[in-house]
Design a protein around this motif. Structure first.
Motif, mmCIF file in Angstrom:
data_model
loop_
_atom_site.group_PDB
_atom_site.id
_atom_site.type_symbol
_atom_site.label_atom_id
_atom_site.label_comp_id
_atom_site.label_asym_id
_atom_site.label_seq_id
_atom_site.Cartn_x
_atom_site.Cartn_y
_atom_site.Cartn_z
ATOM 1 N N ASN A 20 0.805 -1.222 0.000
ATOM 2 C CA ASN A 20 0.000 0.000 0.000
ATOM 3 C C ASN A 20 0.835 1.267 0.000
ATOM 4 O O ASN A 20 0.297 2.355 -0.156
ATOM 5 C CB ASN A 20 -0.923 0.025 1.231
ATOM 6 C CG ASN A 20 -1.903 -1.123 1.224
ATOM 7 O OD1 ASN A 20 -2.336 -1.551 0.175
ATOM 8 N ND2 ASN A 20 -2.229 -1.618 2.401
ATOM 9 N N GLY A 21 2.133 1.146 0.202
ATOM 10 C CA GLY A 21 2.982 2.319 0.275
ATOM 11 C C GLY A 21 3.002 2.924 1.668
ATOM 12 O O GLY A 21 4.039 3.264 2.185
ATOM 13 N N LEU A 22 1.829 3.022 2.303
ATOM 14 C CA LEU A 22 1.749 3.624 3.629
ATOM 15 C C LEU A 22 0.754 2.835 4.460
ATOM 16 O O LEU A 22 -0.346 2.546 4.012
ATOM 17 C CB LEU A 22 1.308 5.083 3.527
ATOM 18 C CG LEU A 22 1.187 5.835 4.853
ATOM 19 C CD1 LEU A 22 2.570 6.053 5.454
ATOM 20 C CD2 LEU A 22 0.503 7.174 4.638
ATOM 21 N N ALA A 23 1.148 2.476 5.675
ATOM 22 C CA ALA A 23 0.250 1.757 6.575
ATOM 23 C C ALA A 23 0.041 2.584 7.826
ATOM 24 O O ALA A 23 1.004 2.904 8.509
ATOM 25 C CB ALA A 23 0.842 0.390 6.936
ATOM 26 N N SER A 24 -1.190 2.972 8.124
ATOM 27 C CA SER A 24 -1.461 3.775 9.311
ATOM 28 C C SER A 24 -1.605 2.877 10.530
ATOM 29 O O SER A 24 -1.950 1.697 10.428
ATOM 30 C CB SER A 24 -2.737 4.591 9.121
ATOM 31 O OG SER A 24 -3.871 3.750 9.127
ATOM 32 N N VAL A 25 -1.358 3.443 11.693
ATOM 33 C CA VAL A 25 -1.501 2.701 12.944
ATOM 34 C C VAL A 25 -2.931 2.194 13.091
ATOM 35 O O VAL A 25 -3.168 1.038 13.463
ATOM 36 C CB VAL A 25 -1.107 3.595 14.144
ATOM 37 C CG1 VAL A 25 -1.490 2.920 15.455
ATOM 38 C CG2 VAL A 25 0.385 3.886 14.120
ATOM 39 N N GLU A 26 -3.905 3.056 12.810
ATOM 40 C CA GLU A 26 -5.312 2.678 12.959
ATOM 41 C C GLU A 26 -5.690 1.543 12.028
ATOM 42 O O GLU A 26 -6.391 0.601 12.415
ATOM 43 C CB GLU A 26 -6.208 3.892 12.703
ATOM 44 C CG GLU A 26 -6.097 4.996 13.742
ATOM 45 C CD GLU A 26 -4.812 5.802 13.620
ATOM 46 O OE1 GLU A 26 -4.139 5.707 12.568
ATOM 47 O OE2 GLU A 26 -4.464 6.515 14.585
ATOM 48 N N GLU A 27 -5.235 1.619 10.788
ATOM 49 C CA GLU A 27 -5.539 0.575 9.815
ATOM 50 C C GLU A 27 -4.927 -0.758 10.238
ATOM 51 O O GLU A 27 -5.580 -1.808 10.197
ATOM 52 C CB GLU A 27 -5.012 0.978 8.432
ATOM 53 C CG GLU A 27 -5.229 -0.091 7.352
ATOM 54 C CD GLU A 27 -4.529 0.249 6.046
ATOM 55 O OE1 GLU A 27 -4.689 -0.523 5.099
ATOM 56 O OE2 GLU A 27 -3.809 1.269 6.000
ATOM 57 N N LEU A 28 -3.671 -0.730 10.644
ATOM 58 C CA LEU A 28 -2.995 -1.951 11.057
ATOM 59 C C LEU A 28 -3.640 -2.540 12.309
ATOM 60 O O LEU A 28 -3.801 -3.757 12.425
ATOM 61 C CB LEU A 28 -1.513 -1.661 11.321
ATOM 62 C CG LEU A 28 -0.684 -1.302 10.077
ATOM 63 C CD1 LEU A 28 0.694 -0.801 10.488
ATOM 64 C CD2 LEU A 28 -0.568 -2.498 9.145
ATOM 65 N N SER A 29 -4.011 -1.682 13.246
ATOM 66 C CA SER A 29 -4.655 -2.139 14.470
ATOM 67 C C SER A 29 -5.959 -2.865 14.171
ATOM 68 O O SER A 29 -6.234 -3.943 14.710
ATOM 69 C CB SER A 29 -4.911 -0.943 15.398
ATOM 70 O OG SER A 29 -5.643 -1.333 16.531
ATOM 71 N N ALA A 30 -6.776 -2.285 13.275
ATOM 72 C CA ALA A 30 -8.066 -2.885 12.940
ATOM 73 C C ALA A 30 -7.895 -4.202 12.187
ATOM 74 O O ALA A 30 -8.587 -5.189 12.460
ATOM 75 C CB ALA A 30 -8.889 -1.897 12.117
ATOM 76 N N LYS A 31 -6.975 -4.232 11.231
ATOM 77 C CA LYS A 31 -6.810 -5.416 10.397
ATOM 78 C C LYS A 31 -6.160 -6.580 11.143
ATOM 79 O O LYS A 31 -6.465 -7.746 10.873
ATOM 80 C CB LYS A 31 -5.988 -5.081 9.157
ATOM 81 C CG LYS A 31 -6.753 -4.238 8.145
ATOM 82 C CD LYS A 31 -5.984 -4.107 6.845
ATOM 83 C CE LYS A 31 -6.816 -3.370 5.805
ATOM 84 N NZ LYS A 31 -6.122 -3.267 4.506
ATOM 85 N N LEU A 32 -5.271 -6.267 12.086
ATOM 86 C CA LEU A 32 -4.531 -7.319 12.779
ATOM 87 C C LEU A 32 -5.114 -7.669 14.141
ATOM 88 O O LEU A 32 -4.652 -8.598 14.802
ATOM 89 C CB LEU A 32 -3.061 -6.914 12.919
ATOM 90 C CG LEU A 32 -2.321 -6.684 11.589
ATOM 91 C CD1 LEU A 32 -0.902 -6.201 11.838
ATOM 92 C CD2 LEU A 32 -2.320 -7.958 10.755
ATOM 93 N N GLY A 33 -6.110 -6.910 14.573
ATOM 94 C CA GLY A 33 -6.818 -7.246 15.806
ATOM 95 C C GLY A 33 -6.005 -7.066 17.068
ATOM 96 O O GLY A 33 -6.164 -7.830 18.032
ATOM 97 N N VAL A 34 -5.137 -6.058 17.079
ATOM 98 C CA VAL A 34 -4.360 -5.747 18.280
ATOM 99 C C VAL A 34 -4.516 -4.262 18.564
ATOM 100 O O VAL A 34 -5.023 -3.500 17.746
ATOM 101 C CB VAL A 34 -2.869 -6.118 18.112
ATOM 102 C CG1 VAL A 34 -2.696 -7.625 17.987
ATOM 103 C CG2 VAL A 34 -2.265 -5.403 16.907
ATOM 104 N N THR A 35 -4.057 -3.835 19.731
ATOM 105 C CA THR A 35 -4.225 -2.444 20.125
ATOM 106 C C THR A 35 -3.257 -1.530 19.375
ATOM 107 O O THR A 35 -2.189 -1.985 18.921
ATOM 108 C CB THR A 35 -3.983 -2.276 21.631
ATOM 109 O OG1 THR A 35 -2.609 -2.589 21.907
ATOM 110 C CG2 THR A 35 -4.906 -3.183 22.433
ATOM 111 N N PRO A 36 -3.601 -0.248 19.232
ATOM 112 C CA PRO A 36 -2.676 0.703 18.609
ATOM 113 C C PRO A 36 -1.316 0.755 19.302
ATOM 114 O O PRO A 36 -0.287 0.924 18.639
ATOM 115 C CB PRO A 36 -3.417 2.041 18.730
ATOM 116 C CG PRO A 36 -4.862 1.658 18.752
ATOM 117 C CD PRO A 36 -4.919 0.370 19.515
#
Length: 263
Positions: A20-36
């Motif tokens: 994606n070029g850029l991964a946001s903390v919020e996006e990664l948190s939601a997709k991976l099911g862990v806390t920010p």
């Protein structure tokens, strides 16, 4: 087991940042099911390891982006590419000389052009050439040179020399990514230099890309755009990205894959 899961999660983060070029903390948190906070610790570790560069709110991958082959791209967003190609074909006037870039969308346009007569079609794309080769009623010109296998395109000084002796009514370009502030993004400078030359030889320039490529910059080589050009995309294009192009005064055509209508 927890350590293994953490390692797998970090590998996923690197893959997502690369694609994606850029991964946001919020996006990664939601997709991976862990806390920010867990994501932030992962990003800090990956930055220390030299796999990511921290940015505001997220991370940018430092690992080389793999370039997809043309064969891999031919099946992506097929309906959108076909609709974009159909719109492009409608712009062509009999008797014109047109230039086709290499790429899956321009290959779809080449297929449509086999039904035309009284047309000169030049291309740097091997896939487009294979489509056009049986069209006896068209004048077909291959701008040869060194074959770039992944993109199935011809590049280099031989190609550039041929282009410098020609001009075109319309040029139809492809791109790995396109941004309003930078132009066309490609794997290397040899490609972008050639694209700039192609566009400079045409009266009308169209960049044909499906919506997922808007705003994307998977590589670090850029083609500077001419003063006037048209972006042709499909209705999956992000509205905020479309707005950036229009704010720059760039004409944007949005085609609906279900039809050949444009907005």
């Amino acid at each position: 087991m927890s350590r293994q899961r953490s390692s797998q999660r970090r590998d996923q983060i690197v893959q997502m940042a690369a694609s994606n070029g850029l991964a946001s903390v919020e996006e990664l948190s939601a997709k991976l099911g862990v806390t920010p906070s867990t994501i932030r610790r992962d990003l800090a570790l990956l930055t220390t390891q030299g796999k990511l560069a921290r940015t505001y709110g997220g991370a940018l991958s430092l690992e080389p982006h793999p370039e997809a082959s043309l064969r891999q791209r031919l099946g992506e967003a097929y309906a959108a590419k076909r609709a974009i190609a159909a719109w492009a074909a409608e712009q062509i006037v009999p008797g014109e000389s047109v230039l086709l870039d290499a790429g899956s969308t321009t290959a779809a346009l080449a297929q449509i052009l086999t039904g035309f007569t009284n047309l000169s079609v030049s291309t740097i794309g091997l896939t487009a050439l294979e489509v056009l080769a049986e069209a006896e009623h068209l004048e077909v010109v291959l701008l040869g040179g060194r074959l770039r296998t992944l993109s199935q395109s011809f590049v280099g000084p031989v190609t550039e020399s041929a282009l410098e002796r020609m001009s075109f009514d319309r040029a139809f370009m492809g791109a790995d990514g396109v941004r309003a502030d930078r132009g066309i993004n490609e794997k290397d400078l040899e490609q972008t230099r050639l694209k700039e030359l192609m566009m400079s030889r045409a009266d009308h320039v169209y960049v044909l890309v499906h919506g997922a490529k808007l705003g994307q910059a998977p590589f670090h080589a850029w083609a500077v755009m001419p003063p006037r050009w048209t972006l042709v995309t499909d209705d999956s294009a992000p509205h905020d990205e479309v707005a950036k192009f229009r704010d720059k005064g760039i004409q944007v055509v949005i085609v609906e894959p279900a039809s050949t209508g444009a907005a």
